[in-house]
Design a protein around this motif. Structure first.
Motif, PDB file in Angstrom:
ATOM      1  N   CYS A 313       0.836  -1.198   0.000  1.00 35.40           N
ATOM      2  CA  CYS A 313       0.000   0.000   0.000  1.00 35.40           C
ATOM      3  C   CYS A 313       0.874   1.253   0.000  1.00 35.40           C
ATOM      4  O   CYS A 313       2.024   1.236   0.468  1.00 35.40           O
ATOM      5  CB  CYS A 313      -0.905   0.012   1.229  1.00 35.40           C
ATOM      6  N   PRO A 314       0.376   2.365  -0.508  1.00 34.17           N
ATOM      7  CA  PRO A 314       1.139   3.610  -0.474  1.00 34.17           C
ATOM      8  C   PRO A 314       1.451   4.036   0.958  1.00 34.17           C
ATOM      9  O   PRO A 314       0.754   3.666   1.906  1.00 34.17           O
ATOM     10  CB  PRO A 314       0.214   4.609  -1.175  1.00 34.17           C
ATOM     11  N   ASP A 315       2.496   4.825   1.085  1.00 40.95           N
ATOM     12  CA  ASP A 315       2.924   5.316   2.388  1.00 40.95           C
ATOM     13  C   ASP A 315       1.821   6.170   3.006  1.00 40.95           C
ATOM     14  O   ASP A 315       1.425   7.202   2.440  1.00 40.95           O
ATOM     15  CB  ASP A 315       4.203   6.131   2.235  1.00 40.95           C
ATOM     16  N   PRO A 316       1.255   5.765   4.158  1.00 48.35           N
ATOM     17  CA  PRO A 316       0.162   6.547   4.768  1.00 48.35           C
ATOM     18  C   PRO A 316       0.590   7.942   5.194  1.00 48.35           C
ATOM     19  O   PRO A 316      -0.244   8.838   5.324  1.00 48.35           O
ATOM     20  CB  PRO A 316      -0.263   5.691   5.951  1.00 48.35           C
ATOM     21  N   PRO A 320      -2.072  10.542   3.113  1.00 48.66           N
ATOM     22  CA  PRO A 320      -2.949  10.275   4.257  1.00 48.66           C
ATOM     23  C   PRO A 320      -4.406  10.062   3.867  1.00 48.66           C
ATOM     24  O   PRO A 320      -5.178   9.479   4.634  1.00 48.66           O
ATOM     25  CB  PRO A 320      -2.784  11.530   5.117  1.00 48.66           C
ATOM     26  N   ASP A 321      -4.824  10.530   2.695  1.00 46.23           N
ATOM     27  CA  ASP A 321      -6.221  10.411   2.293  1.00 46.23           C
ATOM     28  C   ASP A 321      -6.551   9.057   1.674  1.00 46.23           C
ATOM     29  O   ASP A 321      -7.724   8.757   1.429  1.00 46.23           O
ATOM     30  CB  ASP A 321      -6.579  11.515   1.285  1.00 46.23           C
ATOM     31  N   ILE A 322      -5.549   8.231   1.411  1.00 44.72           N
ATOM     32  CA  ILE A 322      -5.779   6.947   0.753  1.00 44.72           C
ATOM     33  C   ILE A 322      -6.063   5.875   1.793  1.00 44.72           C
ATOM     34  O   ILE A 322      -5.328   5.736   2.778  1.00 44.72           O
ATOM     35  CB  ILE A 322      -4.556   6.555  -0.108  1.00 44.72           C
ATOM     36  N   ASN A 333     -10.913   1.673  -4.643  1.00 45.44           N
ATOM     37  CA  ASN A 333      -9.540   1.331  -4.990  1.00 45.44           C
ATOM     38  C   ASN A 333      -8.951   0.354  -3.980  1.00 45.44           C
ATOM     39  O   ASN A 333      -9.518   0.078  -2.933  1.00 45.44           O
ATOM     40  CB  ASN A 333      -8.679   2.604  -5.025  1.00 45.44           C
ATOM     41  N   TYR A 334      -7.791  -0.190  -4.357  1.00 41.99           N
ATOM     42  CA  TYR A 334      -6.943  -0.982  -3.459  1.00 41.99           C
ATOM     43  C   TYR A 334      -7.689  -2.190  -2.885  1.00 41.99           C
ATOM     44  O   TYR A 334      -7.969  -2.266  -1.685  1.00 41.99           O
ATOM     45  CB  TYR A 334      -6.385  -0.109  -2.333  1.00 41.99           C
TER      46      TYR A 334
END
Length: 703
Positions: A313-316, A320-322, A333-334
């Protein structure tokens, strides 16, 4: 011997009384593959949009009061409202077709096949409009006689156009796009009055859809209320672009034109094979084929994500919005699918395990850099492209807008990833290129420009990308036109639908109206014709219009008008105007008692009256019929040496079905200019003529 020819024994129509319709044999080149079909004459016919100003029509109009005219206009607007609240091709607008289309589209779209819902919605809107216009369905005992005021081809076409616009507006929540789609793709002839009604229908659709969505905000209606009125809102995405980005964006147009033209050609070959070989084996083969395509789609949709590796997963902290991975029982998504490690997601499953709307929303999503790997996007592109090719033409309702958007968005996202890696700029968004890729593929396949451009803007809510959408649409259409026709035009041509393109071919400039005549001998009727001769002629050919001639006192013949096949069939079936002598009868004043204008209109729910459905006795065959009260006395006439391009444009711009070709006229009685048609000029000339008439009458009275 010609049908109806007279011999020593009498007229020869008796040999045709009980004969079957003539079978047309076609020459087949056995060296060609069986799926390559040469278009031939089919059961599909043009419609009669021209008003037949016969004596019966004029008497019917004379009896109509101002209240009737006002109610007629009000009914048109009412039907446009009802349509907003949901070519003569046999069976295409029937009630059972409507039910099958609704149920079939629910199953096919819900089953996850590589197709869309917009095509069935357009067809559904057209069916509803047609059924309302003809007063329901007689076969299913739903018939309102008071709605039959629009039982003619001209009004029926207008209502069907409103229905098609309503279908597009409902499918994409794009009311203006629906109007332009009807203008650009649906109707072959446009009037300003029709524009207002189509616009009104689309506006009603927008209000009804928005109201229904407000009732579904709590998730009580499934996925209907998701996404807002703007289906794929990317207004927060890339709002600026540099000059160097125009080159890869232009390349998207080229790619879209090439892939769109290839898609059209593959579906054409496959559709031809199905029509000529596969589907001729019966309905069981159609069902097996649909089940097989569904099975292949399911296996690939689940099998390919199983073989794919998961991605962290992308770096939180940085994003931060993901929300990654996506919570279960939610769409977005994801997607995590068989990921053994926490905080990982399967990018291929993110596309597969979503509704088509959510999958496209994921591809269009902004500020989601590197959400998909190039490998996963390429696998999905190849797989979905091939599935879309083989799915179209199966025995299920399908549309090509959503598959086209999916395909274009996939390779557009691939190009966006390449541009991001090359330019290393933060303001470049992969979702922007996905949107442009979707527009490029639709432009390369369907060859629409104006309506498609507006639809893309309406469904994405990003007006800043309008110039770029226009750029890729123009390029993709130009590239696609170099190889073949648009998707809709090819499929219509394959089915033998007599549609004229917007512009005539270049070779027509060297031809005249005389060169387009397929037969040298004109099939015509005398003003008073024998019933047997009329029946014989109708049995011997499938023409839909016939010239009617009369003999002057000096022995010369004159063309008095055009009579339609449908009129002749009604007259033969009614038998009310049969007469024993060939003397022209005086039918004035008695026509409206026996006939209504709607009696001569072919019903949309069936193939209409056939000459083989009419029983005529030998005594009736020897009788006569005066055709003058039923002819159109003012058909369109062109000289034989007129350029064929001008004749072509007459058919396109006026919505004609028949044109008389005559020798060059030898005398001119006057010239009408555009200025002469102004209302004030006509009123002035009428008043002057009335004054002069009164003056002459005064002189006569003085004597």
């Amino acid at each position: 011997m010609q049908a109806g020819e007279v011999t020593a024994e009498g007229p020869e129509w008796s040999c045709l009384l009980n004969s079957e319709p003539p079978v047309q044999e076609h020459v087949i080149n056995h060296e060609d593959p069986p799926w390559v079909e040469v278009p031939v004459t089919s059961d599909m016919e043009s419609l009669d949009y021209e008003v037949v100003e016969s004596l019966a029509y004029r008497e019917d109009q004379a009896q109509r009061s101002r209240w009737h005219q006002g109610s007629y206009a009000a009914m048109k607007w009412l039907f446009a409202l009802l349509i907003g609240i949901g070519i003569d091709t046999p069976g295409i607008l029937l009630f059972r077709t409507l039910i099958g289309k609704i149920l079939g589209s629910i199953g096919s779209v819900g089953g996850g096949l590589a197709l869309g819902k917009e095509g069935p919605l357009v067809h559904t809107g057209a069916c509803i409009a047609s059924l309302i216009g003809q007063g329901g369905s007689t076969k299913h005992f739903v018939n309102w006689r008071w709605l039959r005021v629009f039982k003619n081809d001209r009004d029926r076409r207008d209502l069907v156009t409103c229905g098609c616009a309503a279908g597009v507006a409902a499918a994409f929540r794009a009311p203006v796009g629906g109007v332009l789609f009807a203008l650009e793709e649906v109707t072959s002839w446009w009037r300003s009055q029709l524009l207002w009604r189509v616009f009104f229908t689309s506006a009603v659709v927008a209000v009804v859809v928005r109201t229904a969505m407000s009732w579904c905000t709590h998730g009580n209606c499934g996925h209907f209320g998701s996404g807002g009125f703007i289906i794929w809102d990317i207004s927060g995405g890339q709002d600026d672009y540099s000059f160097y980005e125009l080159w890869p964006m232009a390349m998207l147009g080229v790619i879209g034109g090439l892939l769109g033209a290839l898609f059209n050609q593959l579906t054409l070959y496959l559709s031809s094979y199905r029509r000529n070989v596969l589907h001729k084996k019966g309905d069981r083969v159609k069902i097996i084929e649909a089940c097989l395509v569904s099975l292949i789609t399911s296996v690939l949709s689940f099998g390919l994500p199983l073989l794919n590796t998961c991605t962290p997963c992308p770096d939180p902290v940085r994003y931060p919005d993901i929300v990654c991975p996506r919570p279960s029982k939610h769409y977005g998504n994801y997607v995590t699918f068989h990921c053994p490690i926490e905080n990982h997601y399967n990018d291929l499953a993110t596309i597969f395990f979503n509704t088509p709307d959510d999958a496209i929303r994921n591809l269009f999503s902004t500020k989601t850099v590197h959400e998909y790997s190039a490998q996963s996007l390429f696998i999905f592109l190849v797989m979905f492209y091939l599935l879309a090719v083989i799915t179209y033409g199966t025995a299920v309702p399908s549309g090509q807008f959503v598959p086209g958007i999916m395909i274009g968005a996939t390779y557009g996202r691939l190009v966006g990833m390449l541009v991001v890696s090359l330019y290393k700029k933060d303001n470049i968004d992969e979702g922007t290129y996905a949107l442009l890729g979707a527009a490029s593929f639709l432009g390369g396949s369907m060859r629409m420009t104006v309506s498609l451009c507006v639809i893309m803007v309406e469904i994405t809510n990003n007006l800043k990308l309008l110039p770029l959408i226009m750029l890729v649409l123009l390029i993709s259409k130009a590239v696609g036109d170099m190889f073949n026709m648009g998707f809709y035009e090819q499929q219509a041509h394959l089915r033998g639908i007599p549609l004229l393109e917007s512009t005539p071919k270049r070779f027509m400039r060297k031809l005249s109206a005389r060169d387009a005549l397929r037969i040298n001998k004109v099939v015509h009727f005398s003003r008073v014709s024998q019933v047997g001769h009329i029946a014989a002629v109708l049995r011997s050919n499938n023409h839909n219009g016939f010239p009617v001639i009369d003999e002057l006192p000096n022995g010369d013949t004159v063309v008095i008008g055009l009579i339609l096949r449908s009129y002749l069939l009604v007259l033969l079936h009614s038998k009310a105007d049969f007469q024993h002598t060939p003397i022209p009868g005086d039918n004035h004043g008695r026509l409206t008692i026996r006939y209504s204008v709607t009696d001569f209109v072919k019903p949309v729910s069936s193939k209409g009256l056939s000459i083989y459905d009419i029983d005529l006795t030998p005594e009736e065959l020897a009788m006569y019929l005066d055709l003058k009260p039923f002819v159109n006395p003012s058909p369109y006439i062109v000289p034989e040496d007129m350029s064929l391009t001008k004749v072509y444009n007459l058919f396109r711009q006026l919505g004609l079905r028949h044109v008389f070709v005559v020798p060059r006229p030898s005398r001119v009685i006057g010239v009408i200019t555009r200025k002469d048609l102004l209302p004030e000029v006509l009123e002035e000339s009428s008043s002057i003529e009335l004054s002069s008439t009164r003056a002459r009458l005064g002189v006569v009275d003085a004597y």
